[in-house]
Scaffold this motif. Structure first.
Motif, mmCIF file in Angstrom:
data_model
loop_
_atom_site.group_PDB
_atom_site.id
_atom_site.type_symbol
_atom_site.label_atom_id
_atom_site.label_comp_id
_atom_site.label_asym_id
_atom_site.label_seq_id
_atom_site.Cartn_x
_atom_site.Cartn_y
_atom_site.Cartn_z
ATOM 1 N N ALA A 125 0.829 -1.206 0.000
ATOM 2 C CA ALA A 125 0.000 0.000 0.000
ATOM 3 C C ALA A 125 0.865 1.259 0.000
ATOM 4 C CB ALA A 125 -0.940 -0.002 1.205
ATOM 5 N N LEU A 126 1.986 1.222 0.719
ATOM 6 C CA LEU A 126 2.898 2.367 0.737
ATOM 7 C C LEU A 126 3.555 2.564 -0.632
ATOM 8 C CD1 LEU A 126 4.309 4.657 2.222
ATOM 9 C CD2 LEU A 126 6.037 3.008 2.975
ATOM 10 N N VAL A 127 4.025 1.476 -1.233
ATOM 11 C CA VAL A 127 4.619 1.565 -2.571
ATOM 12 C C VAL A 127 3.598 2.113 -3.559
ATOM 13 C CG1 VAL A 127 5.497 0.186 -4.496
ATOM 14 C CG2 VAL A 127 6.353 -0.217 -2.190
ATOM 15 N N ARG A 128 2.367 1.623 -3.488
ATOM 16 C CA ARG A 128 1.295 2.085 -4.381
ATOM 17 C C ARG A 128 1.030 3.576 -4.180
ATOM 18 N NH1 ARG A 128 -3.988 3.166 -4.008
ATOM 19 N NH2 ARG A 128 -5.262 2.845 -5.869
ATOM 20 N N ALA A 129 1.019 4.029 -2.924
ATOM 21 C CA ALA A 129 0.751 5.440 -2.626
ATOM 22 C C ALA A 129 1.859 6.340 -3.169
ATOM 23 C CB ALA A 129 0.600 5.632 -1.119
ATOM 24 N N VAL A 130 3.106 5.928 -3.024
ATOM 25 C CA VAL A 130 4.226 6.716 -3.553
ATOM 26 C C VAL A 130 4.165 6.740 -5.085
ATOM 27 C CG1 VAL A 130 6.743 6.804 -3.765
ATOM 28 C CG2 VAL A 130 5.695 6.338 -1.545
ATOM 29 N N LEU A 131 3.863 5.590 -5.683
ATOM 30 C CA LEU A 131 3.734 5.531 -7.139
ATOM 31 C C LEU A 131 2.578 6.400 -7.628
ATOM 32 C CD1 LEU A 131 4.335 1.723 -7.766
ATOM 33 C CD2 LEU A 131 5.834 3.609 -8.469
ATOM 34 N N ALA A 132 1.503 6.482 -6.842
ATOM 35 C CA ALA A 132 0.347 7.296 -7.236
ATOM 36 C C ALA A 132 0.731 8.764 -7.373
ATOM 37 C CB ALA A 132 -0.784 7.140 -6.228
ATOM 38 N N VAL A 133 1.544 9.255 -6.446
ATOM 39 C CA VAL A 133 1.981 10.650 -6.536
ATOM 40 C C VAL A 133 2.856 10.833 -7.780
ATOM 41 C CG1 VAL A 133 3.387 12.440 -5.431
ATOM 42 C CG2 VAL A 133 1.783 11.097 -4.078
ATOM 43 N N GLY A 134 3.744 9.878 -8.035
ATOM 44 C CA GLY A 134 4.582 9.952 -9.236
ATOM 45 C C GLY A 134 3.771 9.864 -10.517
ATOM 46 N N CYS A 135 2.705 9.076 -10.505
ATOM 47 C CA CYS A 135 1.853 8.936 -11.696
ATOM 48 C C CYS A 135 0.947 10.143 -11.893
ATOM 49 C CB CYS A 135 1.006 7.669 -11.581
ATOM 50 S SG CYS A 135 1.979 6.163 -11.670
ATOM 51 N N ALA A 136 0.745 10.925 -10.858
ATOM 52 C CA ALA A 136 -0.085 12.123 -10.977
ATOM 53 C C ALA A 136 0.709 13.300 -11.535
ATOM 54 C CB ALA A 136 -0.665 12.493 -9.617
ATOM 55 N N VAL A 137 2.023 13.277 -11.368
ATOM 56 C CA VAL A 137 2.854 14.408 -11.766
ATOM 57 C C VAL A 137 2.769 14.707 -13.267
ATOM 58 C CG1 VAL A 137 5.240 15.250 -11.896
ATOM 59 C CG2 VAL A 137 4.385 14.220 -9.798
ATOM 60 N N PRO A 138 2.889 13.709 -14.169
ATOM 61 C CA PRO A 138 2.850 14.060 -15.600
ATOM 62 C C PRO A 138 1.425 14.281 -16.102
ATOM 63 C CG PRO A 138 3.245 11.721 -15.370
ATOM 64 C CD PRO A 138 3.202 12.297 -13.981
ATOM 65 N N GLY A 139 0.762 15.279 -15.592
ATOM 66 C CA GLY A 139 -0.568 15.638 -16.063
ATOM 67 C C GLY A 139 -1.642 14.615 -15.754
ATOM 68 N N LEU A 140 -1.531 13.942 -14.635
ATOM 69 C CA LEU A 140 -2.491 12.917 -14.198
ATOM 70 C C LEU A 140 -2.581 11.737 -15.168
ATOM 71 C CD1 LEU A 140 -5.365 15.163 -12.825
ATOM 72 C CD2 LEU A 140 -3.588 14.000 -11.516
ATOM 73 N N PHE A 141 -1.552 11.533 -16.006
ATOM 74 C CA PHE A 141 -1.575 10.459 -16.993
ATOM 75 C C PHE A 141 -1.842 9.099 -16.357
ATOM 76 C CE2 PHE A 141 0.776 6.950 -18.916
ATOM 77 C CZ PHE A 141 0.073 6.831 -20.113
ATOM 78 N N GLY A 142 -1.204 8.830 -15.232
ATOM 79 C CA GLY A 142 -1.362 7.530 -14.583
ATOM 80 C C GLY A 142 -2.789 7.252 -14.140
ATOM 81 N N PHE A 143 -3.541 8.297 -13.844
ATOM 82 C CA PHE A 143 -4.931 8.133 -13.447
ATOM 83 C C PHE A 143 -5.842 8.032 -14.666
ATOM 84 C CE2 PHE A 143 -3.021 9.697 -9.613
ATOM 85 C CZ PHE A 143 -3.722 9.064 -8.607
ATOM 86 N N VAL A 144 -5.591 8.870 -15.664
ATOM 87 C CA VAL A 144 -6.419 8.879 -16.874
ATOM 88 C C VAL A 144 -6.364 7.526 -17.572
ATOM 89 C CG1 VAL A 144 -6.680 9.962 -19.157
ATOM 90 C CG2 VAL A 144 -6.222 11.364 -17.144
ATOM 91 N N LEU A 145 -5.250 6.841 -17.451
ATOM 92 C CA LEU A 145 -5.099 5.511 -18.048
ATOM 93 C C LEU A 145 -6.228 4.577 -17.630
ATOM 94 C CD1 LEU A 145 -3.267 3.526 -19.648
ATOM 95 C CD2 LEU A 145 -2.141 3.043 -17.478
ATOM 96 N N ALA A 146 -6.687 4.679 -16.394
ATOM 97 C CA ALA A 146 -7.743 3.796 -15.884
ATOM 98 C C ALA A 146 -9.065 3.989 -16.612
ATOM 99 C CB ALA A 146 -7.951 4.021 -14.387
ATOM 100 N N LEU A 147 -9.290 5.164 -17.152
ATOM 101 C CA LEU A 147 -10.543 5.426 -17.855
ATOM 102 C C LEU A 147 -10.623 4.669 -19.176
ATOM 103 C CD1 LEU A 147 -10.769 9.271 -17.231
ATOM 104 C CD2 LEU A 147 -11.860 7.420 -15.925
ATOM 105 N N PHE A 148 -9.487 4.236 -19.698
ATOM 106 C CA PHE A 148 -9.444 3.533 -20.981
ATOM 107 C C PHE A 148 -9.000 2.082 -20.851
ATOM 108 C CE2 PHE A 148 -8.660 8.042 -21.663
ATOM 109 C CZ PHE A 148 -9.718 8.333 -22.509
ATOM 110 N N ASP A 149 -8.583 1.678 -19.682
ATOM 111 C CA ASP A 149 -8.103 0.320 -19.453
ATOM 112 C C ASP A 149 -9.277 -0.623 -19.224
ATOM 113 O OD1 ASP A 149 -5.670 -1.389 -18.806
ATOM 114 O OD2 ASP A 149 -6.913 -1.707 -17.027
#
Length: 188
Positions: free
Chosen positions: A140-164
């Motif tokens: 959960a800690l690794v996931r949380a740290v990765l979430a912040v890193g995935c949010a940095v490039p314009g929320l790309f890491g989150f937007v990916l879920a909308l198309f996955d």
């Protein structure tokens, strides 16, 4: 009498990889159109949260996190008798770091101890590992740290879920986690 070896055209060979880390895969050596994956292969898996459900959960979590952040800014501003904008402008990088730490702590604490964030709870979701259990505190800690890193490039890491098809964010893929809707069992 000599028996000839007739290799002829190869028959299609297909198999599914169980528990793929990213997406289901079917393999075929026949390139004819009949063996290409059907449109059903790109449909979301049963139990995957819809885009509306994902966006709603993120909105709830972001609103609560923004309130927590604003409370910190207000407390610092009141202690120094300053305007909030002056406080924010005085130490921009410090506030960005605080926001990142709050986001990591938010995700880590709620996922590690409850298996869901408040936004996920409101929208009826929970987080599981690909093996089916709740993520351990370290994951959960690794996931949380990765979430912040995935949010940095314009929320790309989150937007990916909308198309996955599995509705996985980039940090979920990297930490081998999966969001599921409560009451809908995940098929292996």
């Amino acid at each position: 009498m000599q028996h000839g070896f007739n290799s002829g055209p190869a028959a299609p060979v297909g198999f599914a990889i169980s528990e793929p880390p990213i997406a289901p895969v079917a393999l075929s050596f026949d390139s004819s159109p009949e063996t290409l994956p059907s449109p059903a292969a790109s449909r979301p898996r049963p139990g995957a949260p819809s885009a509306a459900r994902l966006l709603s959960a993120w909105a709830v979590d972001l609103t609560l996190l923004a309130s927590l952040f604003a409370g910190n800014v207000l407390a610092v501003a009141r202690s120094g008798q300053q305007d909030c904008s002056e406080v924010l402008a005085g130490a921009v990088w410090l506030w960005i770091a605080l926001a990142a730490v709050l986001a990591v702590a938010w995700s880590w604490v709620f996922i590690a101890f409850c298996g869901r964030t408040p936004g996920m709870a409101v929208t009826g979701q929970r987080l599981l590992t690909l093996q089916g259990g709740r993520p351990a505190p370290a994951r959960a800690l690794v996931r949380a740290v990765l979430a912040v890193g995935c949010a940095v490039p314009g929320l790309f890491g989150f937007v990916l879920a909308l198309f996955d098809p599995r509705a996985q964010t980039l940090h979920d893929k990297l930490s081998r986690c999966l969001s599921v809707v409560d009451g809908v069992e995940r098929r292996r």
